[in-house]
Motif scaffolding. Structure first.
Motif, PDB file in Angstrom:
ATOM      1  N   VAL A  20       0.834  -1.203   0.000  1.00  0.00           N
ATOM      2  CA  VAL A  20       0.000   0.000   0.000  1.00  0.00           C
ATOM      3  C   VAL A  20       0.868   1.251   0.000  1.00  0.00           C
ATOM      4  CG1 VAL A  20      -1.607   1.366   1.383  1.00  0.00           C
ATOM      5  CG2 VAL A  20      -2.012  -1.081   1.040  1.00  0.00           C
ATOM      6  N   VAL A  21       1.890   1.277   0.847  1.00  0.00           N
ATOM      7  CA  VAL A  21       2.777   2.436   0.908  1.00  0.00           C
ATOM      8  C   VAL A  21       3.491   2.628  -0.421  1.00  0.00           C
ATOM      9  CG1 VAL A  21       4.864   3.354   2.007  1.00  0.00           C
ATOM     10  CG2 VAL A  21       3.064   2.321   3.401  1.00  0.00           C
ATOM     11  N   ASN A  22       3.905   1.527  -1.031  1.00  0.00           N
ATOM     12  CA  ASN A  22       4.574   1.599  -2.329  1.00  0.00           C
ATOM     13  C   ASN A  22       3.638   2.205  -3.380  1.00  0.00           C
ATOM     14  OD1 ASN A  22       7.210   0.675  -3.565  1.00  0.00           O
ATOM     15  ND2 ASN A  22       5.768  -0.251  -5.011  1.00  0.00           N
ATOM     16  N   ALA A  55       3.888   5.753  -5.458  1.00  0.00           N
ATOM     17  CA  ALA A  55       3.872   5.763  -6.922  1.00  0.00           C
ATOM     18  C   ALA A  55       2.852   6.758  -7.454  1.00  0.00           C
ATOM     19  CB  ALA A  55       3.560   4.360  -7.453  1.00  0.00           C
ATOM     20  N   MET A  56       1.759   7.008  -6.709  1.00  0.00           N
ATOM     21  CA  MET A  56       0.725   7.964  -7.135  1.00  0.00           C
ATOM     22  C   MET A  56       0.982   9.367  -6.622  1.00  0.00           C
ATOM     23  SD  MET A  56      -2.793   5.725  -6.797  1.00  0.00           S
ATOM     24  CE  MET A  56      -2.571   5.347  -5.058  1.00  0.00           C
ATOM     25  N   ALA A 102       2.454   6.196 -11.830  1.00  0.00           N
ATOM     26  CA  ALA A 102       3.246   6.365 -13.050  1.00  0.00           C
ATOM     27  C   ALA A 102       3.667   5.050 -13.665  1.00  0.00           C
ATOM     28  CB  ALA A 102       4.492   7.210 -12.737  1.00  0.00           C
ATOM     29  N   GLY A 103       3.531   3.966 -12.930  1.00  0.00           N
ATOM     30  CA  GLY A 103       3.951   2.678 -13.464  1.00  0.00           C
ATOM     31  C   GLY A 103       5.446   2.454 -13.291  1.00  0.00           C
ATOM     32  N   GLY A 162       2.661   4.979 -17.112  1.00  0.00           N
ATOM     33  CA  GLY A 162       1.599   5.943 -17.296  1.00  0.00           C
ATOM     34  C   GLY A 162       0.211   5.425 -16.965  1.00  0.00           C
ATOM     35  N   GLN A 163       0.045   4.104 -16.764  1.00  0.00           N
ATOM     36  CA  GLN A 163      -1.271   3.515 -16.502  1.00  0.00           C
ATOM     37  C   GLN A 163      -1.415   2.956 -15.091  1.00  0.00           C
ATOM     38  OE1 GLN A 163      -3.738   3.787 -18.765  1.00  0.00           O
ATOM     39  NE2 GLN A 163      -2.251   4.902 -20.023  1.00  0.00           N
ATOM     40  N   GLY A 164      -0.315   2.671 -14.424  1.00  0.00           N
ATOM     41  CA  GLY A 164      -0.410   2.139 -13.071  1.00  0.00           C
ATOM     42  C   GLY A 164       0.225   0.769 -12.943  1.00  0.00           C
TER      43      GLY A 164
END
Length: 803
Positions: free
Chosen positions: A551-553, A557-558, A597-598, A646-648
């Protein structure tokens, strides 16, 4: 068919001759009156008597009575039509006619009777049972001596069977002709000519069908001799057909006719009387087929030569092996590569040449081949003649009761792979060492600085408390770092329990909002509908830690804003990952997806490495995903990642599903009440490290415990044996020389089951591989509070059981 046709033709000629004879006989006894001439007549009695005695069906009608009725019918006529005399007398003959009777034939009879003259006509009459019969009718008027018409005399001849035979013959002839003309095969009837010595020298074509010309190229052959049509025709054909004509033995063969430039498939048999020397020949032009067969045969031979060349020239091992593992054939490469002569291998079993450590892999491979599955790249070590082994990579294809196998020498490749693995290990160790050194140096810097400041004599109490707190917090971070390293290395001592994964995920999700912040929208997707058994057997705290790390990761990333989705489901397959094939089974899958960001494709293979991180300095140690990886592997599961820049990203944690047990519903363990000061609980401390042992003894004494310190397991057993009732709990390290802590605890449980044992360890390969065997474990580094609590609970649980 030809023999039957000939028989019917002969029968037709016999019937025609018979009919002609009967007609002649009838005409010989019939005198036709000339114009104005009266016929001679006998008396009525003589006429009736003669008619009665003859075997030929006959009737007599009286034209002087109304409607020319029958006045006499002999027995033969009654048998012919099925009516008796009483049914016939007084009736006109027309009642024997029916729907099939030809009106023209009836008119001929009527006209002859009206003209009082003789008539011969064939007419269709009907039997009493309705069956038709064809009747050849001979009618003659009978005059008295004065020339007056007295009777009409009618003789009958049943020609039904003759006409039926004629119809059959005609129908057979029609079928024969239709077949003769329509068949695509060439057909002819030839008449052989023999010389004075009985040798066939030529044959003449009696009949040929329309396809004959297309099949042979010979035109206008009927009635002509073969030597005229094809002067160079081979002697073989005359001899073969001559033998058929002489012996009557049919033949079937394929042969070439050089004079005609063609190949034929021929079937020949004798027809007609032997003296006629006639042979019927049915044949097909197979020139194209033979040419194609020749090409195919040549191609097959070429392929066989190529296969043989490859078999003999290949440096790879080739073998044909039965499903029982016995070699049937091997190539020469066995000698060049391994030193075995083909005769040494053929008849032996595959397993006899395989390294003992690879027999299990080879047996599983044989099971797959036996079930009809082809094998690809199965590496096993094969024994050479000198006793050494070489790595061989096998491919095998099953066929019927055997399989074809090809083995390639991969000894050099395996050596290079091993070198690469060692190099990668060294690189990983270097990276790990650097990461550990960096992080621990930072932690030690805090501890060292805090201890130096604590030594200052004029330090204020507030600062002293701050520095002590910094040391304590740093120790906790160091312990966490060590736990993460052990988790990645799959060397942590897990405490697996059976728990419901859905409840654990729901509990973690309650705190996710605090971790992610208000700008991250969290979606929880749990199975709905009927209750599902989603239990797993794992360390609950490590499971929670793994989810929190993921979850933290995702949050990082977001960059603190986006959508986070946590999904739980049951699945029967772990997809292929990191060169491992798919795994079938029963699993619980937890997926955490983000809209960040993926991950760049070049980083996907490295994200689980310790200390690898794409975050800026200060935002992570690079051990979070390593902990998840190690926990998944050590728990018998797997961790997968899917990402598109770019998609997750989606991380999916797989754990084996297990059946629920009673422990899942037992709830949290209640902590016993705190011990009163000076309680005097006696603890046997077993610790080989002098500093740690002294610290533990001093800490416990300050907490009111009575302690005895043993330096190893042997000394501990001696202390217990001296006074077993003295000790209320044993507190033992795991890693010790000689008997380790787990072995000591097991022995104490066997000898003194009333004495509880608590183990402690920072790391133990025994605990990582085998677990705690049911003993309580306190992980190093531990606090004095944790030490007191675990000892108090162990002593309390034992006392409760004794009561």
């Amino acid at each position: 068919m030809d023999a039957e046709t000939e028989r019917l033709r002969r029968r037709e000629r016999e019937l025609e001759a018979r009919v002609a004879m009967l007609e002649a006989e009838r005409r010989d006894g019939l005198r036709l009156p000339e114009p104005g001439q009266r016929t001679s007549a006998a008396s009525a009695d003589l006429l009736f008597t003669a008619a009665e005695k003859t075997r030929m069906p006959q009737i007599i009608t009286d034209p002087n009575l109304p409607d020319n009725p029958i006045v006499f019918a002999n027995r033969a006529f009654q048998n012919l039509c099925g009516y008796d005399a009483a049914e016939l007398i007084g009736r006109n003959c027309r009642f024997l006619q029916g729907p099939g009777t030809d009106p023209a034939e009836v008119a001929k009879v009527r006209d002859a009777i009206a003209g009082r003259r003789d008539v011969v006509v064939e007419i269709l009459n009907y039997h009493r049972d309705g069956r038709p019969f064809r009747n050849e009718l001979y009618i003659s008027p009978v005059f008295d001596p004065d020339g007056r018409l007295r009777y009409f005399f009618a003789s009958q001849l049943d020609v039904t069977r003759f006409r039926t035979a004629e119809g059959v013959l005609a129908e057979s002839e029609a079928r024969y002709r239709a077949l003769f003309n329509a068949v695509d095969s060439g057909f002819c009837i030839v008449e052989m000519r023999f010389d004075a010595e009985g040798r066939a020298v030529d044959y003449r074509f009696v009949e040929v069908n329309p396809a004959f010309e297309a099949q042979t190229g010979l035109r206008d052959a009927a009635g002509r001799w073969m030597t005229e049509l094809a002067p160079g025709h081979e002697r073989f054909w005359f001899d073969t057909y001559g033998e058929v004509a002489r012996t009557g033995r049919a033949v079937r063969f394929e042969s070439g006719a050089v004079a005609l430039g063609r190949w034929y498939d021929v079937h020949a048999l004798r027809v007609g009387e032997p003296e006629q020397h006639r042979v019927a020949i049915l044949f097909n032009d197979i020139t194209d087929r033979r040419r194609l067969e020749g090409h195919l045969k040549a191609a097959a031979q070429e392929q066989a030569d190529e296969r043989d060349m490859v078999w003999r020239a290949s440096r790879d091992l080739f073998a044909i092996c039965g499903r029982d593992g016995v070699f049937r054939k091997v190539n020469a490469a066995w000698t060049e590569m391994l030193g075995w002569e083909p005769d040494d291998v053929v008849g032996g079993r595959f397993h006899a040449f395989v390294h003992p450590e690879d027999l299990g892999r080879a047996a599983r491979a044989f099971e797959r081949v036996g079930s009809g599955v082809a094998l690809d790249d199965i590496d096993v070590r094969v024994r050479q003649r000198d006793g050494r082994y070489r790595w061989i990579s096998w491919n095998a294809i099953p066929r019927g009761d055997h399989f074809y196998a090809a083995g390639r020498d991969v000894n050099e490749r395996r050596a290079l792979e091993e070198q690469l693995r060692q190099s990668q290990k060294l690189e990983a160790v270097g990276q790990l060492t650097g990461g550990v050194a960096h992080d621990f140096n930072n932690l030690l810097t805090v501890i060292k600085s805090s201890t130096d400041l604590l030594k200052r004599p004029d330090l204020a109490e507030e600062r002293r408390q701050r520095y002590v707190g910094a040391i304590s917090d740093t120790v906790d971070r160091a312990a966490k770092l060590t736990a993460q390293l052990l988790a990645f290395a799959r060397r942590q001592a897990l405490r697996p329990e059976t728990f419901a994964a859905d409840r654990a995920v729901a509990a973690v999700s309650d705190m996710v909002g605090t971790l992610t912040g208000a700008r991250v929208h969290v979606e929880l997707d749990l199975p709905r509908g009927e209750p599902q058994d989603l239990h797993v057997s794992a360390d609950p705290s490590q499971f929670d830690t793994a989810l929190v790390n993921l979850v933290v990761n995702a949050r990082d990333a977001m960059e603190g804003e986006g959508r986070l989705r946590i999904r739980l489901c049951r699945t029967d397959t772990i997809p292929s990952v990191r060169a491992h094939p798919p795994r079938r089974g029963d699993f619980v899958a937890v997926s955490i997806s983000d809209t960040g960001a993926g991950i760049a494709p070049e980083n996907l293979e490295r994200i689980f490495e310790p200390f690898f991180t794409t975050k800026v300095v200060g935002q992570g140690t690079g051990l979070g995903l390593s902990q998840v990886f190690g926990f998944a592997k050590q728990s018998g599961g797997e961790i997968l990642v899917e990402s598109e820049p770019g998609q997750g990203t989606t991380f999916t944690l797989y754990l084996p599903r297990v059946a629920a047990d009673a422990a899942d519903a037992a709830g949290p363990v209640a902590e016993p009440e705190a011990l009163a000061e000076g309680h005097g609980t006696c603890v046997l401390i077993v610790e080989d490290n002098l500093d740690v042992g002294a610290f533990a003894q001093q800490a416990l004494r300050e907490l009111g415990y009575a302690t005895v310190w043993a330096k190893d397991a042997v000394e501990a057993l001696v202390e217990i044996e001296r006074a077993p009732s003295r000790f209320e709990v044993v507190f033992s390290d795991v890693v010790m020389p000689g008997m380790n802590g787990v072995e000591l605890a097991t022995e104490i449980r066997r000898r003194y089951p009333a004495i509880p044992v608590v183990l402690t360890s920072g790391y133990s390969d025994v605990l990582a591989a085998e677990g705690t065997h049911g003993f309580d474990l306190l992980r190093k580094p531990y606090s004095v509070t944790d030490l007191s609590r675990v000892l108090r609970r162990a002593a309390h649980d034992t006392g409760a059981r004794d009561r």
